[in-house]
Scaffold this motif. Structure first.
Motif, PDB file in Angstrom:
ATOM      1  N   GLY A   1       2.899   3.650  -9.872  1.00  0.00           N
ATOM      2  CA  GLY A   1       3.139   2.570  -8.855  1.00  0.00           C
ATOM      3  C   GLY A   1       4.888   2.806  -8.631  1.00  0.00           C
TER       4      GLY A   1
ATOM      5  N   ALA B   1      -4.791   4.028  -5.010  1.00  0.00           N
ATOM      6  CA  ALA B   1      -3.616   3.835  -4.806  1.00  0.00           C
ATOM      7  C   ALA B   1      -3.105   2.534  -4.131  1.00  0.00           C
ATOM      8  CB  ALA B   1      -2.647   4.907  -4.276  1.00  0.00           C
ATOM      9  N   HIS B   2      -3.977   1.988  -3.588  1.00  0.00           N
ATOM     10  CA  HIS B   2      -3.939   0.543  -2.962  1.00  0.00           C
ATOM     11  C   HIS B   2      -3.820  -0.208  -4.325  1.00  0.00           C
ATOM     12  CE1 HIS B   2      -4.943   2.571   0.769  1.00  0.00           C
ATOM     13  NE2 HIS B   2      -4.695   1.340   1.389  1.00  0.00           N
TER      14      HIS B   2
ATOM     15  N   HIS C   1      -1.473  -0.519  -5.884  1.00  0.00           N
ATOM     16  CA  HIS C   1      -0.059  -0.695  -5.970  1.00  0.00           C
ATOM     17  C   HIS C   1       0.457  -1.240  -4.615  1.00  0.00           C
ATOM     18  CE1 HIS C   1       0.112   1.345  -9.703  1.00  0.00           C
ATOM     19  NE2 HIS C   1      -0.705   2.206  -9.278  1.00  0.00           N
TER      20      HIS C   1
ATOM     21  N   ALA D   1       6.195   3.702  -4.737  1.00  0.00           N
ATOM     22  CA  ALA D   1       7.044   2.651  -4.131  1.00  0.00           C
ATOM     23  C   ALA D   1       8.320   3.468  -3.756  1.00  0.00           C
ATOM     24  CB  ALA D   1       7.526   1.851  -5.235  1.00  0.00           C
TER      25      ALA D   1
ATOM     26  N   ARG E   1      -3.676   8.210 -10.590  1.00  0.00           N
ATOM     27  CA  ARG E   1      -3.816   6.654 -10.501  1.00  0.00           C
ATOM     28  C   ARG E   1      -4.865   6.064 -11.146  1.00  0.00           C
ATOM     29  NH1 ARG E   1      -2.648  10.523  -8.236  1.00  0.00           N
ATOM     30  NH2 ARG E   1      -4.490  10.904  -7.220  1.00  0.00           N
TER      31      ARG E   1
ATOM     32  N   LEU F   1       3.760  -3.552  -4.303  1.00  0.00           N
ATOM     33  CA  LEU F   1       4.759  -2.834  -4.810  1.00  0.00           C
ATOM     34  C   LEU F   1       5.364  -1.964  -3.763  1.00  0.00           C
ATOM     35  CD1 LEU F   1       7.029  -2.238  -6.817  1.00  0.00           C
ATOM     36  CD2 LEU F   1       5.266  -0.444  -7.965  1.00  0.00           C
ATOM     37  N   ILE F   2       4.515  -1.164  -3.119  1.00  0.00           N
ATOM     38  CA  ILE F   2       4.840  -0.332  -2.122  1.00  0.00           C
ATOM     39  C   ILE F   2       5.140  -0.900  -0.846  1.00  0.00           C
ATOM     40  CG2 ILE F   2       3.452   1.278  -0.090  1.00  0.00           C
ATOM     41  CD1 ILE F   2       1.575   2.041  -2.473  1.00  0.00           C
TER      42      ILE F   2
END
Length: 239
Positions: free
Chosen positions: A64, A89-90, A92, A68, A56, A95-96
């Motif tokens: 990402g 990772a937040h 993204h 997802a 990341r 997108l998640i």
């Protein structure tokens, strides 16, 4: 609520493996904070411990789309709400949420709000450059400033994080983490957020002279509250 269950609690989906030890630490906290007398009192947790997620910290790594896909699979498996056991990772998060259609209990928001509630004005954060950018936005929105390590020390901090990822949480690494925290306090921080999920594996409140905030611990507490209906679930993206 997970399909086919008469339980009124929500099922939690966890995007993990970034890294595995940090995810296991989060799950241990999740279990310990659940007020349970029997197995059935615990919340259902669906976990994807995927250490193959691209780094990341590297721009254009492709993390990402992988995150997802993980989120979509957790939704398909019966998760009602998501958590990410990784600060970076937040980046993204949108997108998640779009991929899964599920609400996200946001670790960055949770930790930033905790700093505000403790009366902090300038918050030191130990995290990746991406995580620092996220924290800067959340803290600024709540009228708080961000204190960071100077560039050389930030590089050294990242080297220490990779030592922890490799399994080293010994006295030398703990001293290094305490020294980074001391740098932030010397820079004016009146609270410290351990903004990388590996950081609490090698440091704690006793290592810091100001309020110590462990985002993973706070996220675990909040996940329990949301899943047991003690706190409203966040709104799904676009809701």
């Amino acid at each position: 609520m997970a399909e086919g269950s008469s339980d009124t609690s929500l099922a939690l989906g966890v995007l993990g493996g970034m890294g595995p030890a940090a995810t296991l630490d989060f799950l241990t906290k999740l279990q310990s904070f659940t007020p349970a007398k029997t197995d059935q009192d615990h919340i259902r947790v669906l976990v994807d411990i995927n250490p193959k997620v691209p780094d990341r910290n590297l721009a254009g790594s492709g993390a990402g789309p992988v995150l997802a896909e993980m989120a979509g699979a957790l939704a398909g498996a019966g998760a009602d709400v998501l958590a990410i056991a990784c600060n970076t990772a937040h980046a993204h998060a949108d997108l998640i949420q779009r991929a899964s259609g599920l609400p996200l209990i946001d670790m960055i928001e949770t930790a930033s709000s905790a700093a505000r509630d403790r009366g902090a004005r300038r918050v030191g954060v130990l995290g990746t450059k991406v995580a620092l950018r996220l924290y800067r936005e959340y803290l600024a929105a709540q009228a708080m400033g961000l204190v960071t390590l100077e560039p050389r020390r930030q590089d050294e901090f990242m080297a220490t994080i990779y030592k922890i990822k490799a399994g080293d949480t010994g006295p030398g690494v703990r001293r290094e983490m305490a020294d980074y925290a001391a740098d932030l306090v010397a820079g004016g921080a009146d609270a410290l957020i351990a903004g990388c999920t590996e950081a609490p594996l090698a440091m704690g409140p006793k290592d810091v002279r100001v309020a110590f905030i462990d985002p993973g611990e706070l996220l675990a507490r909040r996940c329990v509250a949301v899943c047991l209906g003690l706190e409203p679930a966040p709104a799904a993206l676009g809701a």
